[in-house]
Motif scaffolding. Structure first.
Motif, short mmCIF file in Angstrom:
data_model
loop_
_atom_site.label_atom_id
_atom_site.label_comp_id
_atom_site.label_asym_id
_atom_site.label_seq_id
_atom_site.Cartn_x
_atom_site.Cartn_y
_atom_site.Cartn_z
N TYR A 4 0.84 -1.19 0.00
CA TYR A 4 0.00 0.00 0.00
C TYR A 4 0.88 1.24 0.00
O TYR A 4 2.06 1.20 0.32
CB TYR A 4 -0.95 0.02 1.20
N THR A 5 0.28 2.35 -0.39
CA THR A 5 0.95 3.64 -0.38
C THR A 5 -0.10 4.70 -0.06
O THR A 5 -1.30 4.45 -0.14
CB THR A 5 1.63 3.94 -1.72
N PHE A 6 0.34 5.88 0.29
CA PHE A 6 -0.57 6.99 0.58
C PHE A 6 -0.43 8.06 -0.50
O PHE A 6 0.67 8.38 -0.93
CB PHE A 6 -0.27 7.59 1.96
N PHE A 7 -1.56 8.56 -0.96
CA PHE A 7 -1.59 9.60 -1.99
C PHE A 7 -2.78 10.50 -1.70
O PHE A 7 -3.88 10.02 -1.51
CB PHE A 7 -1.72 8.94 -3.38
N GLN A 8 -2.54 11.81 -1.63
CA GLN A 8 -3.58 12.80 -1.30
C GLN A 8 -4.31 12.43 0.00
O GLN A 8 -5.51 12.57 0.12
CB GLN A 8 -4.59 12.93 -2.44
N GLY A 9 -3.55 11.91 0.96
CA GLY A 9 -4.12 11.60 2.27
C GLY A 9 -4.92 10.32 2.34
O GLY A 9 -5.50 9.99 3.37
N ALA A 10 -4.99 9.55 1.25
CA ALA A 10 -5.77 8.31 1.24
C ALA A 10 -4.83 7.12 1.03
O ALA A 10 -3.76 7.25 0.45
CB ALA A 10 -6.81 8.35 0.12
N ARG A 11 -5.26 5.97 1.51
CA ARG A 11 -4.45 4.76 1.39
C ARG A 11 -4.85 4.00 0.13
O ARG A 11 -6.03 3.70 -0.09
CB ARG A 11 -4.68 3.88 2.62
N ILE A 14 -1.50 -1.43 -3.78
CA ILE A 14 -0.63 -1.50 -4.95
C ILE A 14 -0.63 -2.91 -5.52
O ILE A 14 -0.48 -3.88 -4.80
CB ILE A 14 0.83 -1.15 -4.58
N SER A 15 -0.82 -3.01 -6.83
CA SER A 15 -0.65 -4.27 -7.56
C SER A 15 0.30 -3.99 -8.71
O SER A 15 -0.02 -3.22 -9.61
CB SER A 15 -1.98 -4.76 -8.12
N ASN A 16 1.47 -4.62 -8.69
CA ASN A 16 2.42 -4.42 -9.77
C ASN A 16 1.95 -5.19 -10.99
O ASN A 16 1.70 -6.39 -10.91
CB ASN A 16 3.82 -4.88 -9.36
N ILE A 17 1.79 -4.49 -12.13
CA ILE A 17 1.31 -5.16 -13.34
C ILE A 17 2.37 -5.26 -14.42
O ILE A 17 2.20 -6.00 -15.38
CB ILE A 17 0.05 -4.47 -13.91
N ILE A 25 5.20 -0.46 -13.39
CA ILE A 25 3.87 0.10 -13.51
C ILE A 25 2.99 -0.60 -12.49
O ILE A 25 2.87 -1.82 -12.49
CB ILE A 25 3.30 -0.04 -14.93
N ASP A 26 2.43 0.20 -11.59
CA ASP A 26 1.59 -0.32 -10.52
C ASP A 26 0.17 0.15 -10.70
O ASP A 26 -0.07 1.30 -11.09
CB ASP A 26 2.09 0.18 -9.15
N ARG A 27 -0.77 -0.72 -10.38
CA ARG A 27 -2.18 -0.33 -10.32
C ARG A 27 -2.46 0.11 -8.90
O ARG A 27 -2.11 -0.57 -7.95
CB ARG A 27 -3.07 -1.50 -10.71
N LEU A 28 -3.09 1.28 -8.74
CA LEU A 28 -3.43 1.82 -7.44
C LEU A 28 -4.95 1.79 -7.27
O LEU A 28 -5.67 2.36 -8.09
CB LEU A 28 -2.93 3.26 -7.29
N ASP A 29 -5.41 1.12 -6.24
CA ASP A 29 -6.84 1.03 -5.95
C ASP A 29 -7.11 1.52 -4.54
O ASP A 29 -6.41 1.14 -3.61
CB ASP A 29 -7.33 -0.43 -6.06
N MET A 30 -8.17 2.30 -4.38
CA MET A 30 -8.54 2.79 -3.08
C MET A 30 -10.01 2.48 -2.83
O MET A 30 -10.83 2.57 -3.74
CB MET A 30 -8.33 4.30 -2.99
#
Length: 116
Positions: A4-11, A14-17, A25-30
């Motif tokens: 996981y990572t934090f971006f704009q205050g949200a968690r 991460i899924s590396n594709i 290149i990672d897919r970021l889902d929140m």
């Protein structure tokens, strides 16, 4: 390694594709709990390890990037694994992620040694 990572205050999860010598290149889902959907909730993160830079891509650009990676990966060509890196370099520079808008991806081929 955390997933996981934090971006704009949200968690974001991460899924590396995709991974090459130069790029990840990672897919970021929140998942959000509030009524308001955040501005960025799903997309891709392109990491250039040589330059130490990160680019966030979402929406149509992310769709074009995924399509282009799948197209280049599945194409039976002699360009080798460097074709994706060349595409990503051009796409990040021009901010145009659709592979059909790029010129033919030419990659320098290694010279073959002659055996005597």
């Amino acid at each position: 390694m955390r997933d996981y990572t934090f971006f704009q205050g949200a968690r974001f999860y991460i899924s590396n594709i995709f991974r090459s010598e130069r790029f990840d290149i990672d897919r970021l889902d929140m998942s959000w709990a509030d009524e308001e959907r955040p501005e960025f909730c799903r997309g891709l993160r392109v990491i250039d390890h040589r330059e130490g830079s990160t680019e966030m891509v979402d929406g149509e650009e992310a769709d074009s990037l995924i399509y282009s990676l799948a197209y280049i990966s599945s194409k039976d060509s002699d360009s080798g694994p460097g074709a994706i890196d060349m595409y990503l370099l051009n796409a990040l520079k021009t901010k145009d992620f659709l592979v059909s808008n790029h010129e033919k991806l030419e990659v320098a081929k290694p010279k073959e040694d002659l055996l005597h």
